[in-house]
Write an enzyme that holds these catalytic residues in place. Structure first.
Site, PDB file in Angstrom:
ATOM      1  N   GLU A 115       0.822  -1.209   0.000  1.00 49.55           N
ATOM      2  CA  GLU A 115       0.000   0.000   0.000  1.00 49.55           C
ATOM      3  C   GLU A 115       0.856   1.260   0.000  1.00 49.55           C
ATOM      4  O   GLU A 115       0.588   2.220  -0.717  1.00 49.55           O
ATOM      5  CB  GLU A 115      -0.930   0.013   1.217  1.00 49.55           C
ATOM      6  CG  GLU A 115      -2.093  -0.961   1.126  1.00 49.55           C
ATOM      7  CD  GLU A 115      -1.723  -2.407   1.408  1.00 49.55           C
ATOM      8  OE1 GLU A 115      -0.571  -2.664   1.822  1.00 49.55           O
ATOM      9  OE2 GLU A 115      -2.570  -3.290   1.209  1.00 49.55           O
ATOM     10  N   GLN A 161      -7.072  -1.429  -0.978  1.00 45.90           N
ATOM     11  CA  GLN A 161      -8.064  -2.513  -1.026  1.00 45.90           C
ATOM     12  C   GLN A 161      -9.154  -2.372   0.041  1.00 45.90           C
ATOM     13  O   GLN A 161     -10.337  -2.527  -0.238  1.00 45.90           O
ATOM     14  CB  GLN A 161      -7.353  -3.849  -0.931  1.00 45.90           C
ATOM     15  CG  GLN A 161      -8.189  -4.993  -1.430  1.00 45.90           C
ATOM     16  CD  GLN A 161      -7.327  -6.175  -1.820  1.00 45.90           C
ATOM     17  OE1 GLN A 161      -6.857  -6.918  -0.961  1.00 45.90           O
ATOM     18  NE2 GLN A 161      -7.096  -6.343  -3.105  1.00 45.90           N
ATOM     19  N   ILE A 181      -4.801   1.402   5.057  1.00 45.86           N
ATOM     20  CA  ILE A 181      -4.295   2.670   4.519  1.00 45.86           C
ATOM     21  C   ILE A 181      -3.230   3.308   5.409  1.00 45.86           C
ATOM     22  O   ILE A 181      -2.522   4.208   4.983  1.00 45.86           O
ATOM     23  CB  ILE A 181      -5.462   3.665   4.308  1.00 45.86           C
ATOM     24  CG1 ILE A 181      -5.082   4.714   3.249  1.00 45.86           C
ATOM     25  CG2 ILE A 181      -5.884   4.327   5.619  1.00 45.86           C
ATOM     26  CD1 ILE A 181      -6.237   5.590   2.812  1.00 45.86           C
ATOM     27  N   HIS A 206     -11.450  -4.464   8.193  1.00 43.34           N
ATOM     28  CA  HIS A 206     -12.308  -4.390   7.009  1.00 43.34           C
ATOM     29  C   HIS A 206     -13.580  -3.606   7.282  1.00 43.34           C
ATOM     30  O   HIS A 206     -14.591  -3.795   6.615  1.00 43.34           O
ATOM     31  CB  HIS A 206     -12.665  -5.810   6.535  1.00 43.34           C
ATOM     32  CG  HIS A 206     -11.483  -6.662   6.206  1.00 43.34           C
ATOM     33  ND1 HIS A 206     -10.820  -7.419   7.132  1.00 43.34           N
ATOM     34  CD2 HIS A 206     -10.829  -6.877   5.042  1.00 43.34           C
ATOM     35  CE1 HIS A 206      -9.814  -8.071   6.561  1.00 43.34           C
ATOM     36  NE2 HIS A 206      -9.797  -7.759   5.295  1.00 43.34           N
TER      37      HIS A 206
HETATM   38  C1  TPP Z   1      -1.689  -4.950   4.126  1.00 43.48           C
HETATM   39  C2  TPP Z   1      -2.780  -5.733   3.517  1.00 43.48           C
HETATM   40  N1  TPP Z   1      -3.203  -5.440   2.286  1.00 43.48           N
HETATM   41  C3  TPP Z   1      -4.185  -6.137   1.712  1.00 43.48           C
HETATM   42  C4  TPP Z   1      -4.779  -7.167   2.377  1.00 43.48           C
HETATM   43  C5  TPP Z   1      -5.917  -7.976   1.749  1.00 43.48           C
HETATM   44  N2  TPP Z   1      -5.384  -9.321   1.462  1.00 43.48           N
HETATM   45  C6  TPP Z   1      -5.624 -10.370   2.278  1.00 43.48           C
HETATM   46  S1  TPP Z   1      -4.755 -11.725   1.829  1.00 43.48           S
HETATM   47  C7  TPP Z   1      -4.081 -10.923   0.514  1.00 43.48           C
HETATM   48  C8  TPP Z   1      -3.140 -11.627  -0.401  1.00 43.48           C
HETATM   49  C9  TPP Z   1      -1.983 -12.159   0.331  1.00 43.48           C
HETATM   50  O1  TPP Z   1      -1.175 -12.822  -0.572  1.00 43.48           O
HETATM   51  P1  TPP Z   1      -0.022 -13.752  -0.020  1.00 43.48           P
HETATM   52  O2  TPP Z   1       0.801 -13.011   0.958  1.00 43.48           O
HETATM   53  O3  TPP Z   1       0.689 -14.303  -1.205  1.00 43.48           O
HETATM   54  O4  TPP Z   1      -0.773 -14.890   0.778  1.00 43.48           O
HETATM   55  P2  TPP Z   1      -1.845 -15.924   0.212  1.00 43.48           P
HETATM   56  O5  TPP Z   1      -3.182 -15.294   0.364  1.00 43.48           O
HETATM   57  O6  TPP Z   1      -1.492 -16.211  -1.192  1.00 43.48           O
HETATM   58  O7  TPP Z   1      -1.723 -17.113   1.102  1.00 43.48           O
HETATM   59  C10 TPP Z   1      -4.532  -9.613   0.439  1.00 43.48           C
HETATM   60  C11 TPP Z   1      -4.139  -8.650  -0.616  1.00 43.48           C
HETATM   61  C12 TPP Z   1      -4.322  -7.451   3.676  1.00 43.48           C
HETATM   62  N3  TPP Z   1      -4.843  -8.414   4.428  1.00 43.48           N
HETATM   63  N4  TPP Z   1      -3.320  -6.738   4.211  1.00 43.48           N
END
Ligand code: TPP
Ligand code: TPP
Ligand code: MG
Ligand code: MG
Lengths: 384, 328, 384, 328
Positions: D60, D82, D87, D129
Site C-alpha cells: 500500500e 483494497q 491505509i 475491514h
Molecule cells: C496490508 C494488507 N493489504 C491487503 C490485504 C488484503 N489481502 C488479504 S490476503 C491478501 C493476499 C496475500 O497474498 P499472499 O501473501 O501471497 O498470501 P496468500 O493469500 O497467497 O496465502 C490480500 C491482498 C491485507 N490483508 N493486508
C-alpha cells in the site's frame, strides 16, 4: 527492456506456467518426494518412523476435511467468512512438526494445523469460526484467524506481512534475555512486497536472532500472479541481500519441509535466521469472497494436481506398506464424526454480547471507554 | 533533589530503568556511542552495553515494528524516533499493531513499549523537525500519550511510561531539553497518568496547554494579571490520552471560559477533543465559546514557523483577551 | 553465529576499515583513476575533452568552496544550519554531467552542484541558504535543501529515502505518457534501510521505468556505520533481488561516475533502470549539529584523504598538462569573489513574512486557512 | 438518467475519466482482470489495457508513493487501497509527501492524485475491514476528504476528485456498494467540494452525518417525526476537508441543537472538529451541548462491531432524544 506493455491483455486468464516442482533441481528446490511419492529427490529422506509419518498424513487429511466443512458452512450462511487452505496442507504440517512446542509461531492466514498439532481441540477451533465468546480471541477476529497463548501461536494482525518484524523482534528479545525458544513466522509471497519484509530481513541479518521466516509462495496473492509481485521469481535468494541464510523447498513435500525446517531449527545457533521459501500452490479460492475463475486459467489447478501433497504422502506410505484404503476410509469416517461433533458444540455456544468487547483495550480501562460503554449499553438495552 | 535539565532528567530516567530492569532496552537511530542527535541517551551505551542501548538501521517503521515484537515477548523496549516529524511511517505499526495487539489477541498478550518522540518547534527546524504528532495517535485506542514539560515530569513520567503495561507515546519537549533546568526529586519515580496540573490557579478564565507552551502561557498569565487584572488559570494537561476531564470541567465551572493552546495545527488538533468533551459536560457553565490558539493548517515554515505559526506570547495573549472580551 | 554482542563496546570509536577504493577490483568497484590520478583502473578513461574535464574540476572546487563558506556562515550564526558535502564532490558532478538538462533529478541533501551545473546562480543558491523570499522555495526549507522546477531539480521531502518511489513513479509516468525525459535520484546508504527502497526497487524491477538510482554510500548515516545498517556491505547487489541492473563505482572518481552514469543513461531502453552504488566517504560533519569526534575514529578521514576526489582529478589534469598552480590560484580567487558577492546579495534580500507562507497549501485556498491566516496576521500586527 | 448502484457509479466515473483523459491511470492491488476485491474496476483493464489499469504489488505504501511520483510528473493517478483498514501504512507518503509537496516545493509542483479508500462497516469484516480512516487525514494540510454516499454523489464527486489539482481522499461507502441503487444524471460530471447537503430539513434539531449512516439517520428522523413529532434536520457533510461550516452554522442557528453521527471511534473523531468549530461560531444560539453518537474507543469486533459499535438506529434515536430532552 521488457515492459508490462509487452503483455497485451486479452481479458482472459493467461496460460499457466509449468509447475516449478517438476524442475526442482534446476530451480534449486529441495525435494524428497517425486510426484508418485518415491523418495528419490535431491534431498535425503529424513526416514521418519511410521508413527511420525502417519501423524503428518492424518493431520493433512484432517485439515483438508476441516477446510471442506468450513467452506460449506460459509456457503450455507452458517459462518460469515472462510479462508481455504486446500493444497497447502504440507507446509503447515511439515514445518510445525519440526519445531518444539515452546517455540513461537506467528501465523499468516491459512495455517489451521498448528492449532491441532499443538493439542488444542477441534471444538475450540470451530468455536473460533463461529466467533464464540469462550474461544481465546472471544469472537473478535474473522473466522480462521486463530491464535492462543497456551500454545505459543500468535494470530496475525490482518495486514499481511506486518508481523514479520514482530517475529524477528520477539526472537531478538529472547536472544537478549537468554530465552531458549525459537521463533517462526509464516507469510505469503504477496506479503513480501511490503516494507516490513525489508525491515525484518534487514534487522534479522544484522542481529541474527533465532527466527525462521517461511515464505509460503503459492504463486498468487488474491488475483495477482508472482511476476506482478516481483521481478525476481526466486524468493529465497532475497535473503542474500540481507546476509540471511536461505533455502527453497518443495512446499508440497511434507518430508522435505520437515527436514529443511528441522535443520534450520536445530542449527540456528550456527546458521542464524533462515528464510525458507516453500514453493506451493493454492488449489482453492483465495477466500470465500473470491472467484478464481475470473483470473486463473482452469488448466493451472490441473497441472498442480499431481503434486497434491496429500496424494504424494499417501503414495509414499502405501509404497512403504503403511497405508491402504481401509485405513483411509476409517480415517475419513473418524474425521467426519469429530468435525460434526465440533460443529454441533460450536453452534451451541454463546456468542459475545457488546459488553465483553470493551475489555482488553488497556490493561486498565479508562473513563473514556467506560463512559462510552455505559452509554452504548444503556441505549442498546433501552431499545431492545 | 538534584538540579537537572529536561534532557538530563530523561537520561536519568532511562539510566535508572536500564539499571533496575533487565527487560528494558533502548532502540533508535544513533542512540549509541554519541547518545542520539540530541544526546538524550549519552553515556548509556557505554554503561549498559550495545545489547541494551541499540543502534538501529535508519528505518523508523522497522524500529517500531521490532519493538512491538520485543514487547510481545515481554521486554520493555524504549524507542527513540529521532524527530517526531519522522514518526508517521510508524503509525500503522504503533496504532494498528502495537496498540491493538492486546485486544486483538483476546487479552492474552501485552505490548509494554515506550515511544519517545522529540517534538514541538523552536529550533528553526522547518516542517519535519518542529512537529507535534499527537493527533495521529489520539484517535483509535490502545495507546497512552503524555507530554511532560518540566524536568520532574520528564523524569517521573518517563519512568512511569517504561513501566506501563501498554504502549505509551512520550511527546518530548525539544526546545526545553537544554534550556529548562530545575530541581528533580529522584525519589518520585512514578506519576499517575491522566492527571492534569493546575500550574497557576485563577478565577477568570481557564487556559489549557501542554508541552513547552506551558511556560510561555504562564508568563502571559502573569503579565495579564499585572497589566489587566485578569486572573488566568493555567492547566498543563500532561496526559492527553486519557486526559483529565475532571480537572478541566471543574475549572471551567468556576471560570466559565476556556482557551486551549497547542502547537499542532488547528483542524483536528487535540484542542478539538478537549473543547468538544468539555462543552458536553459543562455547557451550562460556559459564558463564551471555547477558543483555540494553535498553528494554522499550513506546514511549519523554516523561516517563519517558530515565530508566527507556533503560538507566540502575542497570540496567546490576544487569544485570552478575545475570549475575555467576548463576555463583556 | 556472529552477533552484535560479540562486539564489546569500548566507548571509543572503533578502528577504521581499509578504504574500499583501494581494492576496487576485488570489490567489483568500477574505477578509472588511481589515487595519483592515473587512468589505469578497471574502467576505460572516457577520454573527455580538456574543456569537459575542466568543467568537472572547477565545479568540484567551487562546491567545496561553497561548503567551506556555508559552514563558516553557520558557525558565525549568519545562517541556522548547514549540510556539508566535503569529500562527496565527485558524485554530484560526475553523475549530473552525464544527464541531459531535461532529465529530472531528485536530490538527497548534499548535492549543491546540480543547481549550478544547470545554470542557476550562486546568488540564488545563497538566497536559499538565507531563506530569502525570492528563492524558489520561498524560505520554507532548511538551508541546502534546494530545488527549482526550471532546472528539473526536486528538493527532497526530508524523510530520507522517502522520495525513491517518487522518482520511480515519475519515470514510470513519463514512460506511460511517452515523455523523453530520464530520471535520477540520489540517496544515502542509510536511506536504503527504509521501506521505500524496497518499494521503489520492486516497482522499478517490474515496470522498468527510465530511472537511475544513485546510492551515495559514504559509509555512515549520522553516527551509524554501514555494518549496523545492513549485513550486506555490497549495496549495488541489492538490485539483483528485484531484477534491477546494478553497478558499483568509485564515488570519488568523477570520470568513472560520469562513464557509468552515461552508460546507464544512454542505454536505458535496453538496460532498464540501474542502481548505481557510488562508494565514497563523508570527510566532514554530518550537519552543523553534528560532532564526528564522538563516534568516528580520527584515523578514518586520514585514510580517505589520498582518495580525495578533487585531488585525484587535479593530478589527472596536471598529468595531461591541463592544470597548474597558477590556474588553481586564479580559480580560487575567482570563486572567493563570486561567493562573496553572492553572500552580500543574499544578506540584502528580504526574508518572507508570515503571509506568504499561507500560499500553496492547495491550488485554491479554503475558509479554514483564510480564517486562521486573518486571525494570526491580526494578532501579530496588533501587538508588534 | 441511468439507474446505478454506488459501485456502478464509481465504475462509470473511472471509465469516463480513463476515456477522456490519457493522464488518468488506476493503480491498486487486484484492480485488473477481476476488477478489484469489490469489482469496482471491473471491465476497466479489459477496455483500457494494462498500462491504464495497473495491478500493483501488495504494498500500500509503495502504491501511494509511486502515485505521488506519477502525479508530480503530471499524471492523475487514482489509487485503490483494497480496504481502508490497510491505509495507515500510507499516511506518511500521503500526508507528509503527497499532501505537502506543493507547499514544500514552493508552489512549483502539484500532486493531483486520488486515493479511493473503501471504508465503513457493515460487512462483518472485523477491525481491518470496517474502518473509518478520516481522522488520520483530516489533521495537517494539503489533502481534501470526501465521503459520497449516493450513486449520484459517487459519480460526480469521484470525477471531481480525479480532476482536482490536489490530493483527494475518497471514503467509499462499502456497505452501500451493491445495496443502494438510484438514478444518476451522467451529465452532472462535477460537484463542488465543500458543500454539505440538507437531506431532510427540519426545525427542531440539526443532525450532521456523513457516509452510509446518512441513510439510517434519515430513517430515524422520519420515524421521530411520526412517533414524537420531532422535526429533525439531517445534513450530509459530504466533504470533510474543507467542510461546509456555513450550512452547519446556519442550521444550528435555526434549531439550537446539534448531534453529530459517525462510524469512527469517538475520541478525536471528526465530530470533535465539527463540534468545536460550530460552537465557536454559533455559541449564542446553542440550547444544549453538541453531542456525538459514534463508535467507542475500542477496535471493531467481528462479532458485535457492526451491530453495536457502529451507531445503529436505536443509538441514533437515543442520541437525538438525549439532546432533545436536555432542553426540556
Ligand atoms: C496490508 C494488507 N493489504 C491487503 C490485504 C488484503 N489481502 C488479504 S490476503 C491478501 C493476499 C496475500 O497474498 P499472499 O501473501 O501471497 O498470501 P496468500 O493469500 O497467497 O496465502 C490480500 C491482498 C491485507 N490483508 N493486508
Ligand atoms: C526518515 C528520516 N529519519 C531520520 C532522519 C534524520 N537524518 C537526516 S540525514 C540522516 C542520515 C542519512 O544517512 P544517509 O542516507 O547515509 O545519507 P548521508 O547523510 O550519509 O549522506 C538522518 C538519520 C531523516 N531526515 N529522515
Ligand atoms: Mg500467495
Ligand atoms: Mg551515508
Amino acid at each position: 527492456m521488457s515492459t508490462q506493455s509487452d503483455n497485451k491483455f486479452t481479458g482472459n486468464p493467461r496460460e499457466p506456467e509449468p509447475v516449478p516442482l517438476a524442475q526442482a533441481d534446476e530451480l534449486g528446490i529441495k525435494q524428497v518426494l517425486d510426484c508418485d511419492g518415491n523418495a528419490n529427490g535431491n534431498l535425503a529422506d529424513p526416514n521418519l518412523s511410521e508413527d511420525e509419518v502417519r501423524k503428518f498424513y492424518e493431520m493433512m487429511v484432517l485439515v483438508r476435511a476441516i477446510d471442506d466443512r468450513g467452506w460449506k458452512l460459509q456457503r450455507s450462511g452458517r459462518i460469515a467468512f472462510w479462508i481455504p487452505l486446500l493444497g497447502q496442507e504440507a507446509v503447515q504440517v511439515g514445518v510445525t512438526c519440526a519445531l518444539d512446542d515452546k517455540d513461537w509461531i506467528f501465523r499468516a492466514h491459512r495455517e489451521l494445523a498448528v492449532w491441532l498439532l499443538r493439542g488444542k481441540s477441534l471444538k475450540m477451533l470451530f468455536a473460533q469460526f463461529y466467533g464464540a465468546e469462550e474461544e481465546p480471541l472471544r469472537g473478535r477476529r474473522l473466522p480462521c484467524l486463530i491464535g492462543s497463548r497456551d500454545i505459543n501461536l500468535i494470530s496475525s494482525t490482518t495486514q499481511v506481512g506486518a508481523s514479520l518484524p514482530h517475529a524477528v523482534g520477539a526472537a531478538w528479545a529472547a536472544k537478549l534475555l537468554g530465552g531458549s525458544e525459537k521463533f517462526l513466522i509464516f507469510f505469503g509471497d504477496g506479503s513480501a512486497s511490503r516494507g516490513e519484509f525489508h525491515s525484518a530481513m534487514n534487522f534479522a541479518g544484522i542481529h541474527q536472532p533465532p527466527v525462521m521466516m517461511v515464505c509460503v509462495n503459492n504463486g498468487w496473492a488474491v488475483t495477482t500472479p508472482l511476476d506482478r509481485q516481483t521481478a525476481s521469481a526466486n524468493f529465497a535468494a532475497k535473503g542474500d541481500n540481507y546476509g540471511v541464510r536461505n533455502v527453497r523447498v518443495d512446499g508440497n513435500d511434507p518430508l522435505a519441509l520437515y527436514a529443511v525446517t528441522k535443520d534450520a531449527h536445530d542449527n540456528i545457533e550456527e546458521y542464524g535466521p533462515t528464510l525458507i521459501e516453500a514453493v506451493t500452490f493454492r488449489l482453492g479460492y483465495h477466500t470465500s469472497s473470491d472467484n478464481p475463475d475470473l483470473y486463473r486459467h482452469e488448466q493451472e489447478c490441473e497441472l498442480w494436481k499431481p503434486w497434491d501433497p496429500v496424494r504424494r504422502l499417501r503414495l509414499y506410505m502405501e509404497n512403504k506398506g503403511w497405508w491402504d484404503q481401509t485405513r483411509e476410509d476409517a480415517l475419513i469416517a473418524l474425521h467426519e464424526k469429530e468435525i460434526q461433533e465440533a460443529v454441533t458444540a460450536a453452534e451451541a455456544m454463546k456468542i459475545p454480547g457488546p459488553a465483553s468487547q470493551f475489555d482488553d483495550v488497556f490493561a486498565e480501562t479508562n473513563w473514556m471507554i467506560e463512559e462510552q460503554k455505559e452509554r452504548i449499553l444503556s441505549e442498546v438495552k433501552a431499545d431492545d | 533533589m538534584t538540579e537537572m535539565t529536561v534532557l538530563e532528567a530523561l537520561n536519568a530516567a532511562m539510566a535508572h530503568e536500564l539499571e533496575h530492569d533487565p527487560k528494558v532496552v533502548i532502540l533508535g537511530e544513533d542512540v549509541g556511542i554519541a547518545g542520539g542527535i540530541f544526546r538524550t541517551t549519552q553515556g548509556l551505551q557505554n554503561k549498559f552495553g550495545v545489547d541494551r542501548v541499540i543502534d538501529t538501521p535508519l528505518d523508523e517503521k522497522g524500529i517500531a515494528a521490532h519493538a512491538v515484537g520485543m514487547a510481545l515477548y515481554g521486554m520493555r523496549p524504549v524507542v527513540e524516533i529521532q524527530f517526531s516529524g519522522f514518526i508517521h511511517d510508524c503509525i500503522e505499526q504503533i496504532m494498528f499493531c502495537g496498540a491493538k495487539y492486546r485486544w486483538v489477541l483476546g487479552g492474552e498478550y501485552s505490548v509494554p513499549m515506550t515511544i519517545r518522540a522529540p517534538s514541538f518547534g523552536g529550533i528553526m527546524g522547518g516542517i519535519w523537525h518542529s512537529h507535534s504528532p499527537e493527533s495521529y495517535f489520539a484517535h483509535g485506542s490502545g495507546i497512552k500519550i503524555i507530554a511532560p514539560s518540566t524536568p520532574q515530569d520528564a523524569y517521573s513520567m518517563l519512568i512511569t511510561a517504561i513501566r506501563d503495561p501498554d504502549p505509551v507515546l512520550v511527546l518530548e519537549p525539544v526546545p526545553l531539553y537544554r534550556t529548562l533546568r530545575d530541581e528533580v526529586d529522584e525519589t518520585l519515580k512514578t506519576q499517575e497518568f491522566g492527571k492534569a496540573e493546575i500550574v497557576r490557579s485563577g478565577s477568570d478564565i481557564t487556559v489549557v496547554v501542554y508541552g513547552p507552551l506551558r511556560h510561555k502561557t504562564v508568563e502571559v498569565a502573569d503579565s495579564l494579571a499585572e497589566d489587566e487584572g485578569i486572573d488566568v488559570e493555567v492547566i498543563d494537561l500532561k496526559t492527553l490520552i486519557p486526559f483529565d476531564i475532571e480537572t478541566l470541567v471543574n475549572s471551567v465551572k468556576r471560570t466559565g471560559k476556556m482557551v486551549i493552546i497547542h502547537e499542532a495545527s488547528q483542524t483536528m488538533g487535540f484542542g478539538a477533543e478537549i473543547a468538544t468533551s468539555v462543552q458536553a459536560k459543562a455547557f451550562g457553565y460556559l459564558e463564551a465559546p471555547i477558543d483555540r490558539v494553535c498553528a494554522p493548517d499550513v506546514p511549519h515554515s523554516y523561516r517563519v514557523g517558530d515565530e508566527f505559526y507556533i503560538p507566540n506570547k502575542d497570540r496567546i495573549r490576544a487569544g485570552i483577551m478575545k475570549t475575555m472580551e467576548a463576555i463583556l
